[in-house]
Motif scaffolding. Structure first.
Motif, PDB file in Angstrom:
ATOM      1  N   ASN A 109      -0.522  10.089  -0.922  1.00 33.57           N
ATOM      2  CA  ASN A 109      -0.192  11.113  -1.915  1.00 33.57           C
ATOM      3  C   ASN A 109      -0.075  12.453  -1.189  1.00 33.57           C
ATOM      4  O   ASN A 109      -0.055  12.488   0.055  1.00 33.57           O
ATOM      5  CB  ASN A 109      -1.213  11.148  -3.062  1.00 33.57           C
ATOM      6  CG  ASN A 109      -2.598  11.615  -2.625  1.00 33.57           C
ATOM      7  OD1 ASN A 109      -2.803  12.034  -1.481  1.00 33.57           O
ATOM      8  ND2 ASN A 109      -3.559  11.546  -3.541  1.00 33.57           N
ATOM      9  N   ALA A 110       0.012  13.527  -1.912  1.00 31.65           N
ATOM     10  CA  ALA A 110       0.281  14.828  -1.288  1.00 31.65           C
ATOM     11  C   ALA A 110      -0.863  15.304  -0.401  1.00 31.65           C
ATOM     12  O   ALA A 110      -0.662  16.192   0.437  1.00 31.65           O
ATOM     13  CB  ALA A 110       0.573  15.868  -2.377  1.00 31.65           C
ATOM     14  N   LEU A 111      -2.061  14.694  -0.550  1.00 33.96           N
ATOM     15  CA  LEU A 111      -3.214  15.187   0.200  1.00 33.96           C
ATOM     16  C   LEU A 111      -3.588  14.299   1.378  1.00 33.96           C
ATOM     17  O   LEU A 111      -4.510  14.617   2.127  1.00 33.96           O
ATOM     18  CB  LEU A 111      -4.433  15.320  -0.729  1.00 33.96           C
ATOM     19  CG  LEU A 111      -4.497  16.605  -1.565  1.00 33.96           C
ATOM     20  CD1 LEU A 111      -3.442  16.604  -2.653  1.00 33.96           C
ATOM     21  CD2 LEU A 111      -5.883  16.777  -2.188  1.00 33.96           C
ATOM     22  N   GLY A 112      -2.922  13.154   1.541  1.00 35.15           N
ATOM     23  CA  GLY A 112      -3.296  12.336   2.685  1.00 35.15           C
ATOM     24  C   GLY A 112      -2.712  10.937   2.636  1.00 35.15           C
ATOM     25  O   GLY A 112      -2.038  10.547   1.683  1.00 35.15           O
ATOM     26  N   VAL A 113      -2.992  10.180   3.715  1.00 32.11           N
ATOM     27  CA  VAL A 113      -2.494   8.817   3.875  1.00 32.11           C
ATOM     28  C   VAL A 113      -3.633   7.953   4.399  1.00 32.11           C
ATOM     29  O   VAL A 113      -4.386   8.379   5.285  1.00 32.11           O
ATOM     30  CB  VAL A 113      -1.300   8.761   4.852  1.00 32.11           C
ATOM     31  CG1 VAL A 113      -0.832   7.324   5.025  1.00 32.11           C
ATOM     32  CG2 VAL A 113      -0.167   9.634   4.377  1.00 32.11           C
ATOM     33  N   ILE A 114      -3.776   6.713   3.878  1.00 30.22           N
ATOM     34  CA  ILE A 114      -4.759   5.770   4.415  1.00 30.22           C
ATOM     35  C   ILE A 114      -4.063   4.435   4.627  1.00 30.22           C
ATOM     36  O   ILE A 114      -3.025   4.161   4.027  1.00 30.22           O
ATOM     37  CB  ILE A 114      -5.987   5.596   3.483  1.00 30.22           C
ATOM     38  CG1 ILE A 114      -5.530   5.131   2.095  1.00 30.22           C
ATOM     39  CG2 ILE A 114      -6.795   6.866   3.406  1.00 30.22           C
ATOM     40  CD1 ILE A 114      -6.684   4.743   1.196  1.00 30.22           C
ATOM     41  N   HIS A 115      -4.651   3.606   5.497  1.00 33.12           N
ATOM     42  CA  HIS A 115      -4.077   2.314   5.840  1.00 33.12           C
ATOM     43  C   HIS A 115      -5.131   1.226   5.689  1.00 33.12           C
ATOM     44  O   HIS A 115      -6.321   1.481   5.859  1.00 33.12           O
ATOM     45  CB  HIS A 115      -3.556   2.292   7.292  1.00 33.12           C
ATOM     46  CG  HIS A 115      -2.573   3.376   7.594  1.00 33.12           C
ATOM     47  ND1 HIS A 115      -2.958   4.692   7.825  1.00 33.12           N
ATOM     48  CD2 HIS A 115      -1.226   3.342   7.706  1.00 33.12           C
ATOM     49  CE1 HIS A 115      -1.884   5.413   8.062  1.00 33.12           C
ATOM     50  NE2 HIS A 115      -0.818   4.621   8.000  1.00 33.12           N
ATOM     51  N   HIS A 116      -4.664   0.010   5.401  1.00 33.20           N
ATOM     52  CA  HIS A 116      -5.529  -1.169   5.409  1.00 33.20           C
ATOM     53  C   HIS A 116      -4.739  -2.324   6.012  1.00 33.20           C
ATOM     54  O   HIS A 116      -3.591  -2.572   5.624  1.00 33.20           O
ATOM     55  CB  HIS A 116      -5.983  -1.545   3.995  1.00 33.20           C
ATOM     56  CG  HIS A 116      -6.937  -2.712   3.966  1.00 33.20           C
ATOM     57  ND1 HIS A 116      -8.313  -2.542   3.993  1.00 33.20           N
ATOM     58  CD2 HIS A 116      -6.719  -4.057   3.945  1.00 33.20           C
ATOM     59  CE1 HIS A 116      -8.892  -3.742   3.978  1.00 33.20           C
ATOM     60  NE2 HIS A 116      -7.934  -4.668   3.948  1.00 33.20           N
ATOM     61  N   THR A 117      -5.333  -3.007   6.969  1.00 31.59           N
ATOM     62  CA  THR A 117      -4.669  -4.101   7.673  1.00 31.59           C
ATOM     63  C   THR A 117      -5.228  -5.438   7.186  1.00 31.59           C
ATOM     64  O   THR A 117      -6.443  -5.641   7.168  1.00 31.59           O
ATOM     65  CB  THR A 117      -4.851  -3.973   9.186  1.00 31.59           C
ATOM     66  OG1 THR A 117      -4.297  -2.740   9.621  1.00 31.59           O
ATOM     67  CG2 THR A 117      -4.138  -5.113   9.913  1.00 31.59           C
ATOM     68  N   ILE A 118      -4.315  -6.350   6.792  1.00 34.29           N
ATOM     69  CA  ILE A 118      -4.698  -7.688   6.328  1.00 34.29           C
ATOM     70  C   ILE A 118      -4.167  -8.691   7.332  1.00 34.29           C
ATOM     71  O   ILE A 118      -2.953  -8.788   7.541  1.00 34.29           O
ATOM     72  CB  ILE A 118      -4.137  -7.981   4.926  1.00 34.29           C
ATOM     73  CG1 ILE A 118      -4.574  -6.905   3.930  1.00 34.29           C
ATOM     74  CG2 ILE A 118      -4.575  -9.356   4.446  1.00 34.29           C
ATOM     75  CD1 ILE A 118      -3.961  -7.066   2.549  1.00 34.29           C
ATOM     76  N   SER A 119      -5.049  -9.428   7.972  1.00 30.35           N
ATOM     77  CA  SER A 119      -4.656 -10.455   8.932  1.00 30.35           C
ATOM     78  C   SER A 119      -4.438 -11.770   8.192  1.00 30.35           C
ATOM     79  O   SER A 119      -5.371 -12.318   7.608  1.00 30.35           O
ATOM     80  CB  SER A 119      -5.733 -10.621  10.020  1.00 30.35           C
ATOM     81  OG  SER A 119      -5.888  -9.416  10.756  1.00 30.35           O
ATOM     82  N   VAL A 120      -3.207 -12.263   8.227  1.00 25.55           N
ATOM     83  CA  VAL A 120      -2.825 -13.455   7.465  1.00 25.55           C
ATOM     84  C   VAL A 120      -2.717 -14.643   8.413  1.00 25.55           C
ATOM     85  O   VAL A 120      -2.064 -14.553   9.463  1.00 25.55           O
ATOM     86  CB  VAL A 120      -1.491 -13.239   6.730  1.00 25.55           C
ATOM     87  CG1 VAL A 120      -1.026 -14.535   6.073  1.00 25.55           C
ATOM     88  CG2 VAL A 120      -1.640 -12.138   5.691  1.00 25.55           C
ATOM     89  N   THR A 121      -3.361 -15.724   8.057  1.00 27.46           N
ATOM     90  CA  THR A 121      -3.249 -16.986   8.788  1.00 27.46           C
ATOM     91  C   THR A 121      -2.695 -18.037   7.841  1.00 27.46           C
ATOM     92  O   THR A 121      -3.239 -18.244   6.745  1.00 27.46           O
ATOM     93  CB  THR A 121      -4.616 -17.433   9.321  1.00 27.46           C
ATOM     94  OG1 THR A 121      -5.167 -16.404  10.151  1.00 27.46           O
ATOM     95  CG2 THR A 121      -4.465 -18.724  10.133  1.00 27.46           C
ATOM     96  N   VAL A 122      -1.595 -18.686   8.236  1.00 26.11           N
ATOM     97  CA  VAL A 122      -0.972 -19.708   7.405  1.00 26.11           C
ATOM     98  C   VAL A 122      -1.344 -21.082   7.957  1.00 26.11           C
ATOM     99  O   VAL A 122      -1.026 -21.415   9.099  1.00 26.11           O
ATOM    100  CB  VAL A 122       0.561 -19.543   7.363  1.00 26.11           C
ATOM    101  CG1 VAL A 122       1.185 -20.660   6.531  1.00 26.11           C
ATOM    102  CG2 VAL A 122       0.931 -18.192   6.768  1.00 26.11           C
ATOM    103  N   LYS A 123      -2.059 -21.830   7.169  1.00 21.19           N
ATOM    104  CA  LYS A 123      -2.376 -23.212   7.497  1.00 21.19           C
ATOM    105  C   LYS A 123      -1.396 -24.131   6.767  1.00 21.19           C
ATOM    106  O   LYS A 123      -0.599 -23.678   5.943  1.00 21.19           O
ATOM    107  CB  LYS A 123      -3.823 -23.547   7.101  1.00 21.19           C
ATOM    108  CG  LYS A 123      -4.873 -22.683   7.811  1.00 21.19           C
ATOM    109  CD  LYS A 123      -4.956 -23.020   9.293  1.00 21.19           C
ATOM    110  CE  LYS A 123      -6.102 -22.263   9.952  1.00 21.19           C
ATOM    111  NZ  LYS A 123      -6.210 -22.605  11.397  1.00 21.19           N
TER     112      LYS A 123
END
Length: 1214
Positions: free
Chosen positions: A344-358
């Motif tokens: 948004n106008a006040l900032g940026v955040i990130h989240h990383t999701i590690s996906v494993t396909v079985k």
């Protein structure tokens, strides 16, 4: 040797028929035509044809049906295991096995519980050739548990704070579908700021004052049991701190406000998932769903990226305002790190999701049925993949192969079983099991060893009749094991037919590409193998082609004259032709002026309308020809004038300057008949290839009497010339002498080359062959070449005779091929041909459409949605989707084969469609199938829905009987189409005076179970008009009207009058207009005076005072938990339920005083109103209210009314 089973056809070539058994490692092929008598004699091990799904969730309210169907010869017997041990169905009176199959039917509707039969079931089908087994079928009853009781405190928040409303639904089987609504059953609006998470919780990135409400309700729907559970309402209040006065602000501490975060603008933070990173595991082929929901002010926007690659374009979808990323048909290649970004106008955040396909095991090559002859070799191959790599194990007749009886002809090599020198005792059914921690695959494949002497299936002494110079195909359908050798002989003596002009096809058919008169005769087909020999004779007759030797000619006639067209036909003397005349390609006018006499059509008294094209068509049972002529009608000549006509034919044709590819033609013109010749038309005949047929060569101006003609190689030319003027064309000249040109290689290739498969494993290459004129020389053949478009294979080529198709067998299903067809003759090849693209044969689709759900729009209309199937699973050209739907009422009491199913087909890749014309108040079942050029794929699981009630039709009849001085009796028949449950009848009636004016209208409610009603205290000798209609909970139906008259005295009967017809003279004589009688006027004055006196007395007594009985009103509201509906606005009072939690039911009972009693309250949606007329908008919200103001009706007894349930309407929400 390995077998292919092929159907019997009269004319066919080896690869044109469908394969029933596809074989690995083909050494030689044995074709088994699908002849019913033949197949009845062949033994075959069992094959499982139908079984219940591995994970089988049942409805505990219905009988349990576990499917197991199999075929084999002799018919197999069936047995079952349950939880690994033998299941003796004879000892359980509730369990029966369907006759002729292994399907189990467990009758739990009469007695017993579904939980008793929960377990793992496996079916075995066995005959003398082996045993096939089904998958392990895990049977579990569906469950819809109650919501955990909890006390929910009201929440107070400052504007701008974040909020999460937990749902935490009860865990059911299958899992519930979650949605949020208010107590008016309206969908709660969602946006980038407010949305529902995958876990069912409702997330607010920031709250606003308009979010304040006391009825945030989470609903859980369980599809199997058609049950909806609701959570206790959650109250949320959002306040603006700046608007509070000092006193309120002082009394409002921070601990009384939900949450601790500031209500001021702030950068984003994630509400879910927590932290900077998380892990996700998904199975191959499923839908990967990744979710990020952030709070902040202003509302954050969510973006998605894949850190180590790009998102797949055609499989990626964004849901829930981009807070959810979905990838369909996920594969191992989709493993990696995905990052969601909230900004948004006040900032940026990130989240990383590690996906494993079985991956659960999936087939690379499933084992296929194998049919061998004694002493032959073969193999079964079972290859599967998965993550982790699956383990392959083999069973023989359902027993692990390690402990199965030993077979010396069998050798196991990992995923392959190799058979050498098999014998009949080697027949068995083998099972391949590929399993890992995520699942398993079980494939049955039989080995069937057959020893059969040759048999010829074509009928003996079959007669084939063919027109000369056309192909002749003589059938010899055969079967034998080992595969017989086929030979053909002509006549009683002579050697086998092997060389030109004969072509012997692999299926035994003998082809004569160009049949001549000397081809007539008797042909013998001989089939031999080491077990014996069989032969069969067929007969071939060659017929002369039908020709029109005298064609109708162009005619110009004057109006009113007679014209005649001639059509002379020459034909084979053994064929009977029929000659038909057409005008402008339609039938002749049905007019006596048109007469047909033998070879002539005569039109008398010609009119302008008779002008047009007249066609003579000659038909036989084997061929047909036609010729046409134009009739022009002109005005009659008023005065004698020169005779104008078409020119006379040219004559004295001569050929000079004869070269290989050209010749000069000269001629002498005939008389022009007073109209100058405008042009000459030159035609040629090819006596070698198309004798008797003349083709257009060229045209030259009418002033020219020579022409230089271009010629083609290897043609025996004759020429003729016709002259043309303004009136038409002359007759042809006599033919010139013949001129034969030298042979050369073809200068063109066949046109319209196509590649289309007729069966899943072949490619049929067709083309338009060159005619004899285009062959340029003797020995015309074609070089057919093909290769897979996407492969690295070299071109495969074959040279075939002068035919129009070639069939490539053993191709993969629906694969693109590059194709070219080149002409050649004894001199050489044509130029390099163009490459075209075709496809091998289609097969039935493998996958049913998923996620089928139905939205009921109204009582006669529903909308169906489904997910498209993967294009690879279509295995052909996608033509669309087909919906089968049928009414399901009383289906358990009748044979399902007699249920009339309706079909709607939606073209192309549509994923939704409307079902119109449904019956109100009916149960429906539907499924969806994908359709390609081969046919339909498997059906999706049945989806059940039902339409709401509709308004009824008018009552079937209304009669007025037994009229008296002051009463009338009404009798009626209920509506023919109630469209629901009738709740009551409404009768309205009013008197009609002598001037046909209508009096006051009386409204009367009659119970639904009545068909007769007597009206008393009516005025005598008075006509009444009645309006009568029925009602359901959906509303009032159409009304029926009637009129009747009370009698003058007891002995006279009143007739029933139509609504718009007077009583007639006879009735009028019996009526008395009492309004004009003196005694009646006096009586009315006395009544009016008495009423006036009573009103005065009541007014005086009221002014003396008196107390209002308040206690009665207070008693009615003594219990705050029991509140009646508000009569003024149709809404509810306060509602509370702290005692019980019950699922929604089909209906509920409410007392006649319209209050909701505490001991009868539950969590069902029905209790929010006493009648349901609500429907849904396209966005899922209700149309109408579940409670509302309703006119009070006179009560008869203490009966309470049944309110219909909104459960069916709720089913359309999700």
């Amino acid at each position: 040797m390995q077998l292919k089973i092929m159907p019997k056809k009269k004319r066919l070539s080896a690869g044109r028929v469908p394969l029933i058994l596809f074989l690995c490692q083909m050494i030689s092929a044995l074709d088994v035509p699908l002849d019913s008598k033949l197949l009845d004699d062949l033994v075959q091990p069992p094959t499982i044809t139908q079984q219940s799904p591995k994970d089988y969730i049942i409805d505990p309210r219905e009988n349990i049906v576990i499917q197991c169907e199999a075929k084999g010869k002799p018919p197999p017997s069936f047995s079952w295991t349950r939880n690994g041990t033998h299941f003796d169905i004879d000892k359980d009176p509730l369990v029966t096995m369907k006759a002729g199959s292994g399907t189990l039917i467990i009758n739990i509707m009469s007695e017993g519980k579904a939980e008793t039969y929960e377990g793992v079931y496996q079916c075995t089908a066995r005959n003398e050739r082996g045993a096939a087994i089904s998958n392990n079928i895990v049977v579990r009853p569906s469950r819809s548990p109650l919501w955990t009781k909890e006390k929910l405190e009201p929440l107070t928040l400052r504007s701008g704070q974040s909020l999460v409303l937990p749902c935490r639904p009860p865990i059911g089987l299958p899992p519930a579908i979650i949605f949020w609504m208010d107590n008016s059953f309206q969908r709660l609006p969602q946006s980038e700021r407010v949305s529902q998470g995958l876990n069912g919780d409702l997330y607010f990135s920031n709250v606003l004052p308009e979010d304040s409400r006391e009825d945030y309700i989470c609903y859980a729907r369980f599809n199997h049991t058609q049950t909806i559970q609701q959570k206790q309402p959650i109250s949320v209040k959002v306040i603006l701190v700046d608007e509070l006065n000092d006193t309120i602000a002082a009394n409002l501490s921070d601990t009384e406000v939900y949450g601790a975060k500031s209500s001021r603008e702030r950068p984003p933070t994630f509400l879910t998932p927590e932290g900077n990173a998380s892990n996700k595991e998904e199975l191959r082929g499923n839908v990967l769903s990744l979710e990020c929901i952030a709070e902040g002010l202003p509302t954050p926007v969510i973006y998605w990226i894949k850190e180590d690659g790009t998102l797949p374009i055609n499989r990626t979808f964004y849901r829930n305002f981009q807070k959810t990323l979905q990838i369909i048909q996920v594969s191992e290649a989709d493993s990696g790190k995905y990052q969601c970004i909230a900004k948004n106008a006040l900032g940026v955040i990130h989240h990383t999701i590690s996906v494993t396909v079985k991956a659960a095991p999936y087939w690379i090559m499933a084992p296929q049925n194998l049919v061998l002859s004694p002493g032959e070799n073969g193999s079964l191959i079972c290859r599967a993949n998965g993550n982790p790599k699956p383990r392959i194990s083999w069973l023989s007749n359902g027993v692990p192969i390690e402990i199965a009886p030993d077979d010396p002809s069998r050798k196991i090599n990992g995923d392959t079983i190799i058979f050498s020198s098999v014998q009949e005792r080697s027949s068995a059914v083998y099972q391949c099991n590929a399993s890992n921690e995520y699942g398993y695959l079980l494939g049955n494949a039989f080995v069937n060893v057959l020893a059969e002497p040759p048999r010829i299936l074509t009928s003996a002494n079959t007669l084939y009749q063919v027109i000369a110079n056309r192909p002749a195909l003589l059938d010899c359908a055969f079967f034998g094991s080992p595969m017989p050798i086929i030979e053909w002989f002509k006549g009683t003596k002579g050697s086998a037919l092997r060389e030109d002009p004969y072509v012997l096809h692999e299926n035994g058919t003998l082809e004569i590409p160009v049949a001549q008169k000397d081809s007539t005769g008797t042909y013998t087909c001989v089939a031999r193998n080491k077990l014996g020999m069989a032969k069969n004779e067929v007969h071939l007759e060659i017929k002369d082609p039908t020709r029109i030797v005298k064609q109708p000619e162009y005619a110009v006639v004057q109006r009113g004259s007679t014209v005649s067209f001639e059509c002379k036909v020459k034909h084979d003397h053994t064929l009977i032709p029929t000659v038909t005349w057409l005008k402008d390609n339609g039938e002749l006018p049905s007019d006596g002026r048109f007469t047909i006499d033998k070879d002539h059509l005569v039109v008398a008294d010609v009119s302008d309308n008779d002008g047009g094209t007249y066609t003579c068509v000659a038909n036989t049972t084997l061929d047909n020809v036609s010729a046409s002529a134009v009739l022009s009608v002109v005005a009659p000549t008023p005065t004698p004038a020169p005779i104008y006509d078409v020119p006379n034919p040219p004559f004295d044709l001569e050929l000079t300057d004869q070269l290989d590819k050209s010749v000069q033609l000269s001629w002498t013109p005939g008389d022009d008949n007073n109209s100058p010749i405008t042009k000459f038309v030159i035609e040629y005949e090819d006596a070698m290839h198309e004798a008797g047929l003349w083709h257009h060569q060229t045209e030259v101006p009418g002033t020219q009497t020579t022409a230089q003609l271009k010629l083609s190689p290897y043609v025996n030319y004759s020429f003729r010339v016709m002259a043309e003027n303004s009136l038409g064309r002359s007759l042809p000249s006599e033919a010139s002498e013949q001129y034969l040109t030298k042979a050369a290689e073809p200068d063109k290739n066949p046109m319209t080359v196509e590649g289309l498969g007729s069966e899943p494993d072949n490619l049929v290459i067709t083309w338009q062959p060159l005619n004899g004129f285009e062959s340029n020389g003797p020995g015309l053949q074609y070089k057919v070449s093909w290769r897979q478009k996407d492969g690295d294979d070299e071109w495969t080529s074959v040279v075939v005779a002068n035919v129009s198709k070639y069939i490539v067998s053993g191709t993969p299903t629906f694969v693109p091929y590059l194709i070219k067809v080149q002409a050649l003759n004894d001199v050489g090849f044509a130029p390099e041909p163009a490459v075209v693209m075709g496809h091998s044969g289609e097969d039935l689709p493998m996958v049913a459409p998923g996620n089928v759900h139905v939205t009921v729009v109204n009582s006669t209309l529903a909308e169906v949605h489904w997910d498209p199937v993967p294009l690879k699973s279509v295995r052909g050209h996608l033509q669309g989707y087909r919906i089968y739907y049928w009414t399901d009422q009383n289906s358990s009491k009748r044979n399902r084969r007699h249920i009339e199913k309706k079909i709607l087909t939606f073209q192309g890749s549509k994923t939704h469609g409307m079902l119109p014309g449904l019956e109100p108040f009916s149960h429906y079942t539907l499924n969806v199938r994908v359709v390609n050029g081969k046919g339909e794929g498997p059906a999706s699981p049945d989806r059940v829905f039902h339409t709401p009630e509709g308004v009824p039709s008018a009552p079937s009849s209304l009669k007025i009987v037994n009229p008296t001085l002051d009463s009338l009796t009404l009798e009626w028949d209920p509506p023919s189409h109630p469209n629901g449950i009738l709740t009551e009848y409404t009768l309205k009636y009013q008197p009609i005076n002598s001037t046909h004016e209508l009096g006051p209208l009386v409204d009367l409610k009659i119970p639904a179970n009545k068909t007769r009603w007597t009206l008393k205290n009516l005025n005598f000798s008075t006509r009444y008009k009645f309006y009568f209609y029925a009602q359901t909970s959906a509303g009032s139906g159409s009304q029926i009207t009637e009129e009747a008259v009370t009698t003058v005295d007891e002995g006279k009967m009143a007739g029933i009058l139509p609504p718009d017809v007077g009583a007639g003279k006879a009735m009028a004589s019996r009526q008395v207009d009492i309004a004009t009688q003196g005694w009646f006027i006096g009586l009315m004055c006395a009544v009016a005076l008495l009423i006036l006196i009573l009103l005065i007395v009541c007014f005086i007594r009221r002014n003396k005072g008196g107390k209002y009985p308040v206690k009665e009103k207070e008693d009615a509201h003594a219990d705050p938990e029991i509140q009646p509906m508000k009569e003024d606005d149709g809404t509810f009072g306060e509602y509370s339920d702290a005692e019980d939690h019950k699922p929604l039911k089909k209906g509920s009972r409410t007392p006649s005083d319209r209050t909701v009693k505490k001991e009868d309250s539950d969590d069902s949606l029905v209790d929010y109103g006493e009648g349901v007329n609500g429907q849904f908008n396209e966005d899922g919200s209700f149309i109408g209210q579940y409670s509302g103001k309703k006119e009070k009706e006179p009560a008869e007894g203490n009966e309470s009314s049944e309110a219909p349930s909104p459960v069916n309407a709720m089913n359309s929400f999700v």
